[in-house]
Write an enzyme that holds these catalytic residues in place. Structure first.
Site, mmCIF file in Angstrom:
data_model
loop_
_atom_site.group_PDB
_atom_site.id
_atom_site.type_symbol
_atom_site.label_atom_id
_atom_site.label_comp_id
_atom_site.label_asym_id
_atom_site.label_seq_id
_atom_site.Cartn_x
_atom_site.Cartn_y
_atom_site.Cartn_z
ATOM 1 N N HIS A 1 2.568 7.705 4.861
ATOM 2 C CA HIS A 1 2.475 6.500 4.055
ATOM 3 C C HIS A 1 3.878 6.095 3.660
ATOM 4 O O HIS A 1 4.714 6.955 3.392
ATOM 5 C CB HIS A 1 1.635 6.760 2.792
ATOM 6 C CG HIS A 1 1.126 5.506 2.167
ATOM 7 N ND1 HIS A 1 1.889 4.750 1.331
ATOM 8 C CD2 HIS A 1 -0.067 4.878 2.294
ATOM 9 C CE1 HIS A 1 1.180 3.700 0.952
ATOM 10 N NE2 HIS A 1 -0.010 3.744 1.526
ATOM 11 N N ASP B 1 -7.076 6.371 4.619
ATOM 12 C CA ASP B 1 -7.869 6.075 5.813
ATOM 13 C C ASP B 1 -8.292 7.315 6.578
ATOM 14 O O ASP B 1 -9.041 7.207 7.546
ATOM 15 C CB ASP B 1 -7.073 5.155 6.745
ATOM 16 C CG ASP B 1 -7.164 3.715 6.287
ATOM 17 O OD1 ASP B 1 -8.196 3.376 5.686
ATOM 18 O OD2 ASP B 1 -6.216 2.959 6.518
ATOM 19 N N HIS C 1 -1.992 -0.669 9.137
ATOM 20 C CA HIS C 1 -2.411 -0.960 7.753
ATOM 21 C C HIS C 1 -3.919 -0.692 7.699
ATOM 22 O O HIS C 1 -4.344 0.450 7.828
ATOM 23 C CB HIS C 1 -2.011 -2.400 7.415
ATOM 24 C CG HIS C 1 -2.149 -2.809 5.979
ATOM 25 N ND1 HIS C 1 -2.439 -1.926 4.968
ATOM 26 C CD2 HIS C 1 -2.034 -4.032 5.378
ATOM 27 C CE1 HIS C 1 -2.489 -2.588 3.823
ATOM 28 N NE2 HIS C 1 -2.258 -3.874 4.045
#
Ligand code: CMC
Length: 447
Positions: free
Chosen positions: A320, A377, A281
């Site tokens: 994702h 990210d 995460h």
């Protein structure tokens, strides 16, 4: 077939809002109502093989296909790469808005008027200080404590400083808690960062913007007045906006699950921080940087990608649960990388590796077939590194951005007409009715 179109027994499709199910164990048929493209799991409970049967349950590890709430905060269409907060596309918010304005929007459901916004900024700015005891609390950590661990603990500790926050039915308390949480998160984060470097804490400066003040609390040294670089201030603003909420992800779900037992919201948000900590995460940008460093130079990319395909590695910052297309946040962050490197006069050797790795992965069937695209990210670590933020503190940055989202999810839960304490079911797979074995008779094999 669409959700609304169901096949009848003679094979003709008709428009209904129900699902006809035949239990082949019993031959019984049931009509289950469909609302908003979902069936209620409790409606399946009536499907039984006998009177004393518990009834049918759904099994959904990781909640991949289970809606746990109704929410009006964030809309995501993962196939199309769309993200909207209260209906406004993330691209517009990143271009025109500020983090505090987006926080208000997410929490209260509409863009603030000029008066509402200045009141909101005033409130947040005047709650940035933390109790002096937090400093003593911080000094109890080892010198090398991870800043995310310190943040997690200090967010939980806020519940002890504001015991009145436990009155979650009081709308004034709920509002004040939201203000405190958003206002104090950067202070706690900066204290954790300074503590990990052995530097003295810097108190909030109410003359600076939310992100300017945060930069000051991180980097101010002996200068009487820290002057944040407006390019870095804006880049941080955008990063925080992009992280502000992302509907029912692991940390938001943690906030809701813990919040459903009705503790104060600081305790619920501490659960969110803990959920964010992990590499799958919020910790993914740290893992991205480690991965880029390990690859080292662009010529090592083919071997690395081979390792990923063999299952020996994971391409961090890719993939994702919801986006099966380019994460729109990754595209916006990418557009700020060059500006930040220019502002910090840094050359990032990892940038070339990141650009080439992305290009090759996007050209590779292994990744395109699995719909693996860069997520938020992938690029954020490069920006944070250029800003001199150590990798251990990357997830802390994510936590500051996500705070309004956690508070908004919690507020929505508190107002939910269908509120229930979270309590999933399980499929029990262990032994039953076995006898206790005295120590002298145990053979160590577990039998
Ligand atoms: N690298 C290589 N293969 C991958 C990756 C990856 N990053 N992500 C998924 N796959 C493969 C996976 O092995 C599986 O392949 P197969 O069908 O052959 O078994 C397939 O793609 C489906 O993957 P999954 O694990 O079932 O997908 P998921 O929805 O459970 O996991 C994820 C989503 C984000 C945990 C995963 O994509 C991942 O581990 N990505 C890397 C970590 C990362 O970047 N996380 C940040 C997420 S965005 C920020 C946030 O919201 O926190």
């Amino acid at each position: 077939m669409t959700d609304e179109t169901q096949a009848t027994q003679d094979g003709q499709a008709t428009q209904t809002d129900s699902l006809s199910v035949t239990d082949n164990r019993t031959g019984e048929s049931y009509d289950i109502e469909i609302t908003d493209g979902t069936v209620r799991a409790m409606d399946l409970r009536q499907i039984k093989v006998s009177e004393d049967d518990f009834g049918l349950m759904t099994y959904d590890p990781g909640y991949s296909n289970t809606a746990s709430c109704r929410s009006a905060i964030t809309y995501i269409d993962g196939e199309k790469g769309i993200l909207e907060h209260r209906g406004i596309p993330i691209e517009q918010l990143a271009e025109h808005s500020t983090f505090l304005e987006v926080s208000f929007l997410i929490l209260y459901g509409h863009l603030p008027t000029e008066d509402e916004l200045s009141q909101w900024i005033y409130e947040i700015t005047h709650h940035t200080y933390v109790h002096e005891n937090i400093k003593d609390f911080m000094s109890g950590f080892r010198h090398d404590a991870n800043p995310m661990g310190m943040l997690l603990a200090s967010v939980g500790a806020l519940s002890t400083f504001y015991p009145e926050a436990v009155d979650v039915s009081d709308s004034h308390q709920r509002h004040v808690s939201a203000v405190r949480m958003i206002a104090k998160m950067p202070t706690l984060a900066a204290f954790a960062y300074r503590r990990s470097l052995g530097l003295p804490y810097v108190y909030p400066n109410n003359d600076l913007s939310y992100t300017g003040n945060f930069l000051s609390m991180l980097f101010k040294m002996a200068e009487p007045q820290y002057e944040p670089d407006p390019r870095l201030e804006r880049a941080l603003e955008v990063l925080f906006i992009l992280h502000a909420d992302h509907e029912q992800n692991c940390s938001a779900a943690a906030v809701r699950v813990v919040g459903s037992s009705l503790p104060d919201p600081f305790s619920a948000v501490a659960a969110g921080v803990a959920g964010l900590y992990g590499p799958l995460h919020g910790g993914a940008n740290v893992a991205v940087l480690k991965m880029l460093k390990k690859i080292g130079t662009p010529d090592n990319i083919p071997d690395f990608l081979e390792g990923v395909k063999q299952g020996n590695e994971r391409l961090m910052g890719f993939g994702h649960r919801v986006y099966k297309n380019y994460d729109p946040r990754a595209r916006i962050i990418r557009s700020h990388v060059d500006e930040v490197l220019e502002a910090t006069s840094k050359e990032s050797p990892l940038l070339d590796v990141a650009i080439e790795l992305e290009k090759r992965a996007l050209d590779d069937e292994y990744f395109t077939e699995r719909k693996l695209y860069p997520n938020v990210d992938y690029w954020s670590g490069i920006i944070y590194e250029a800003m001199n933020i150590p990798p251990d503190a990357f997830t802390v940055m994510f936590a500051i951005g996500r705070t309004p989202g956690w508070m908004a999810q919690w507020l929505e839960l508190m107002n939910d007409e269908e509120f229930k304490i979270a309590r999933p079911r399980q499929i029990y797979t262990g032994p039953r009715q076995t006898d206790y074995v005295p120590m002298s008779e145990r053979n160590g094999s577990g039998s």
